[in-house]
Design a protein around this motif. Structure first.
Motif, PDB file in Angstrom:
ATOM      1  N   ALA A 125     -12.582   3.252   7.411  1.00  0.00           N
ATOM      2  CA  ALA A 125     -11.621   4.342   7.618  1.00  0.00           C
ATOM      3  C   ALA A 125     -10.313   4.051   6.876  1.00  0.00           C
ATOM      4  O   ALA A 125      -9.696   4.965   6.316  1.00  0.00           O
ATOM      5  N   LEU A 126      -9.888   2.806   6.852  1.00  0.00           N
ATOM      6  CA  LEU A 126      -8.656   2.428   6.164  1.00  0.00           C
ATOM      7  C   LEU A 126      -8.772   2.669   4.662  1.00  0.00           C
ATOM      8  O   LEU A 126      -7.816   3.108   4.023  1.00  0.00           O
ATOM      9  N   ARG A 127      -9.933   2.438   4.112  1.00  0.00           N
ATOM     10  CA  ARG A 127     -10.131   2.585   2.667  1.00  0.00           C
ATOM     11  C   ARG A 127     -10.348   4.037   2.247  1.00  0.00           C
ATOM     12  O   ARG A 127     -10.284   4.361   1.068  1.00  0.00           O
ATOM     13  N   ARG A 128     -10.618   4.900   3.181  1.00  0.00           N
ATOM     14  CA  ARG A 128     -11.018   6.278   2.883  1.00  0.00           C
ATOM     15  C   ARG A 128      -9.974   7.034   2.062  1.00  0.00           C
ATOM     16  O   ARG A 128     -10.318   7.842   1.209  1.00  0.00           O
ATOM     17  N   PHE A 129      -8.689   6.791   2.285  1.00  0.00           N
ATOM     18  CA  PHE A 129      -7.650   7.532   1.565  1.00  0.00           C
ATOM     19  C   PHE A 129      -7.697   7.289   0.063  1.00  0.00           C
ATOM     20  O   PHE A 129      -7.243   8.117  -0.726  1.00  0.00           O
ATOM     21  N   VAL A 130      -8.280   6.167  -0.362  1.00  0.00           N
ATOM     22  CA  VAL A 130      -8.375   5.860  -1.794  1.00  0.00           C
ATOM     23  C   VAL A 130      -9.418   6.750  -2.465  1.00  0.00           C
ATOM     24  O   VAL A 130      -9.292   7.097  -3.628  1.00  0.00           O
ATOM     25  N   LYS A 171       2.944  11.296  -6.467  1.00  0.00           N
ATOM     26  CA  LYS A 171       3.728  12.100  -7.402  1.00  0.00           C
ATOM     27  C   LYS A 171       2.834  12.805  -8.422  1.00  0.00           C
ATOM     28  O   LYS A 171       3.291  13.710  -9.111  1.00  0.00           O
ATOM     29  N   LEU A 172       1.586  12.372  -8.498  1.00  0.00           N
ATOM     30  CA  LEU A 172       0.659  12.931  -9.480  1.00  0.00           C
ATOM     31  C   LEU A 172      -0.108  14.112  -8.913  1.00  0.00           C
ATOM     32  O   LEU A 172      -0.184  14.299  -7.696  1.00  0.00           O
ATOM     33  N   ALA A 173      -0.716  14.873  -9.799  1.00  0.00           N
ATOM     34  CA  ALA A 173      -1.579  15.978  -9.382  1.00  0.00           C
ATOM     35  C   ALA A 173      -2.800  15.396  -8.664  1.00  0.00           C
ATOM     36  O   ALA A 173      -3.241  14.286  -8.980  1.00  0.00           O
ATOM     37  N   PRO A 174      -3.372  16.142  -7.705  1.00  0.00           N
ATOM     38  CA  PRO A 174      -4.536  15.629  -6.971  1.00  0.00           C
ATOM     39  C   PRO A 174      -5.690  15.196  -7.873  1.00  0.00           C
ATOM     40  O   PRO A 174      -6.394  14.250  -7.556  1.00  0.00           O
ATOM     41  N   SER A 175      -5.851  15.849  -9.005  1.00  0.00           N
ATOM     42  CA  SER A 175      -6.942  15.483  -9.912  1.00  0.00           C
ATOM     43  C   SER A 175      -6.777  14.073 -10.472  1.00  0.00           C
ATOM     44  O   SER A 175      -7.766  13.404 -10.784  1.00  0.00           O
ATOM     45  N   ARG A 176      -5.547  13.590 -10.587  1.00  0.00           N
ATOM     46  CA  ARG A 176      -5.294  12.244 -11.113  1.00  0.00           C
ATOM     47  C   ARG A 176      -4.981  11.245 -10.003  1.00  0.00           C
ATOM     48  O   ARG A 176      -5.015  10.037 -10.227  1.00  0.00           O
ATOM     49  N   ARG A 177      -4.666  11.757  -8.821  1.00  0.00           N
ATOM     50  CA  ARG A 177      -4.225  10.898  -7.725  1.00  0.00           C
ATOM     51  C   ARG A 177      -5.294   9.901  -7.283  1.00  0.00           C
ATOM     52  O   ARG A 177      -4.999   8.741  -7.031  1.00  0.00           O
ATOM     53  N   LEU A 222       0.835  -1.208   0.000  1.00  0.00           N
ATOM     54  CA  LEU A 222       0.000   0.000   0.000  1.00  0.00           C
ATOM     55  C   LEU A 222       0.868   1.255   0.000  1.00  0.00           C
ATOM     56  O   LEU A 222       0.583   2.213  -0.731  1.00  0.00           O
ATOM     57  N   TYR A 223       1.912   1.260   0.816  1.00  0.00           N
ATOM     58  CA  TYR A 223       2.794   2.426   0.857  1.00  0.00           C
ATOM     59  C   TYR A 223       3.517   2.608  -0.469  1.00  0.00           C
ATOM     60  O   TYR A 223       3.695   3.737  -0.934  1.00  0.00           O
ATOM     61  N   GLU A 224       3.944   1.545  -1.094  1.00  0.00           N
ATOM     62  CA  GLU A 224       4.614   1.652  -2.392  1.00  0.00           C
ATOM     63  C   GLU A 224       3.667   2.224  -3.440  1.00  0.00           C
ATOM     64  O   GLU A 224       4.037   3.100  -4.221  1.00  0.00           O
ATOM     65  N   ALA A 225       2.436   1.723  -3.457  1.00  0.00           N
ATOM     66  CA  ALA A 225       1.446   2.208  -4.414  1.00  0.00           C
ATOM     67  C   ALA A 225       1.107   3.669  -4.137  1.00  0.00           C
ATOM     68  O   ALA A 225       0.998   4.487  -5.059  1.00  0.00           O
ATOM     69  N   ASP A 226       0.941   4.007  -2.875  1.00  0.00           N
ATOM     70  CA  ASP A 226       0.598   5.387  -2.521  1.00  0.00           C
ATOM     71  C   ASP A 226       1.745   6.335  -2.865  1.00  0.00           C
ATOM     72  O   ASP A 226       1.512   7.455  -3.321  1.00  0.00           O
ATOM     73  N   ARG A 227       2.967   5.899  -2.654  1.00  0.00           N
ATOM     74  CA  ARG A 227       4.131   6.730  -2.995  1.00  0.00           C
ATOM     75  C   ARG A 227       4.121   7.062  -4.490  1.00  0.00           C
ATOM     76  O   ARG A 227       4.403   8.194  -4.888  1.00  0.00           O
ATOM     77  N   ALA A 228       3.767   6.089  -5.309  1.00  0.00           N
ATOM     78  CA  ALA A 228       3.702   6.322  -6.756  1.00  0.00           C
ATOM     79  C   ALA A 228       2.570   7.290  -7.094  1.00  0.00           C
ATOM     80  O   ALA A 228       2.738   8.188  -7.925  1.00  0.00           O
ATOM     81  N   ALA A 229       1.428   7.146  -6.437  1.00  0.00           N
ATOM     82  CA  ALA A 229       0.279   8.009  -6.716  1.00  0.00           C
ATOM     83  C   ALA A 229       0.498   9.438  -6.219  1.00  0.00           C
ATOM     84  O   ALA A 229      -0.009  10.387  -6.814  1.00  0.00           O
TER      85      ALA A 229
END
Length: 164
Positions: free
Chosen positions: A67-72, A16-22, A7-14
């Motif tokens: 709550a865990l899923r909310r960040f997605v 880097k993108l603009a919030p509109s694409r994140r 999850l942290y690896e995937a989030d780190r990649a995301a």
């Protein structure tokens, strides 16, 4: 721990993108990991001993699943709350010292000052400059406009004054 690492690896990649694409990228990268994690949690919950520490951890993760899923779903949210935890750590470390505030009023004043200083730090404001300016102006400042003296608004007004 493997699921959390993914999850942290995937989030780190995301991140880097603009919030509109994140949000879309987080969903693409993190949802498969979250789904696999949920399947694992549900399966493990059936086989671990109820009093085992891992059972508590699994139960907690299952109970906090939404709550865990909310960040997605919201690009503004972080995967963890480490920043808030670090801020609260100061409270825990200082708690013993604050027992000697002198009085209840003294403790309350200390809390107000501590909150102001933490807010200054959060917004990148020099606390000395902020307090010096606000303490000079507060006597003549309108009470109904007290939010104009918050560190965030103070910084914005200062930046506007320095703008070309």
């Amino acid at each position: 721990m493997g699921f959390i690492k993914k999850l942290y690896e995937a989030d780190r990649a995301a991140m880097k993108l603009a919030p509109s694409r994140r949000t879309a990228e987080r969903a693409r990268l993190c949802m498969p990991v979250l789904e696999a994690f949920k399947v694992w949690l549900d399966a493990e919950a059936l086989v671990v001993l109820p009093k085992a520490p891992i059972a508590d951890a699994i139960g907690y993760a299952r109970n906090q699943w939404s709550a865990l899923r909310r960040f997605v779903e919201d690009a503004r949210l972080r995967l963890d709350n480490n920043v808030a935890e670090r801020q609260l750590r100061r409270v825990a470390v200082g708690r013993k010292n604050w027992l000697f505030a002198g009085s209840e009023d003294g403790a309350e004043r200390g809390c107000v000052l501590y909150s102001l200083l933490a807010t200054c730090k959060l917004h990148g404001v020099n606390p000395f400059n902020y307090l010096r300016d606000v303490l000079v102006r507060i006597d003549s400042h309108a009470a109904h406009d007290v939010l104009a003296l918050s560190p965030k608004t103070w910084k914005e007004k200062l930046q506007n004054l320095n703008a070309p």
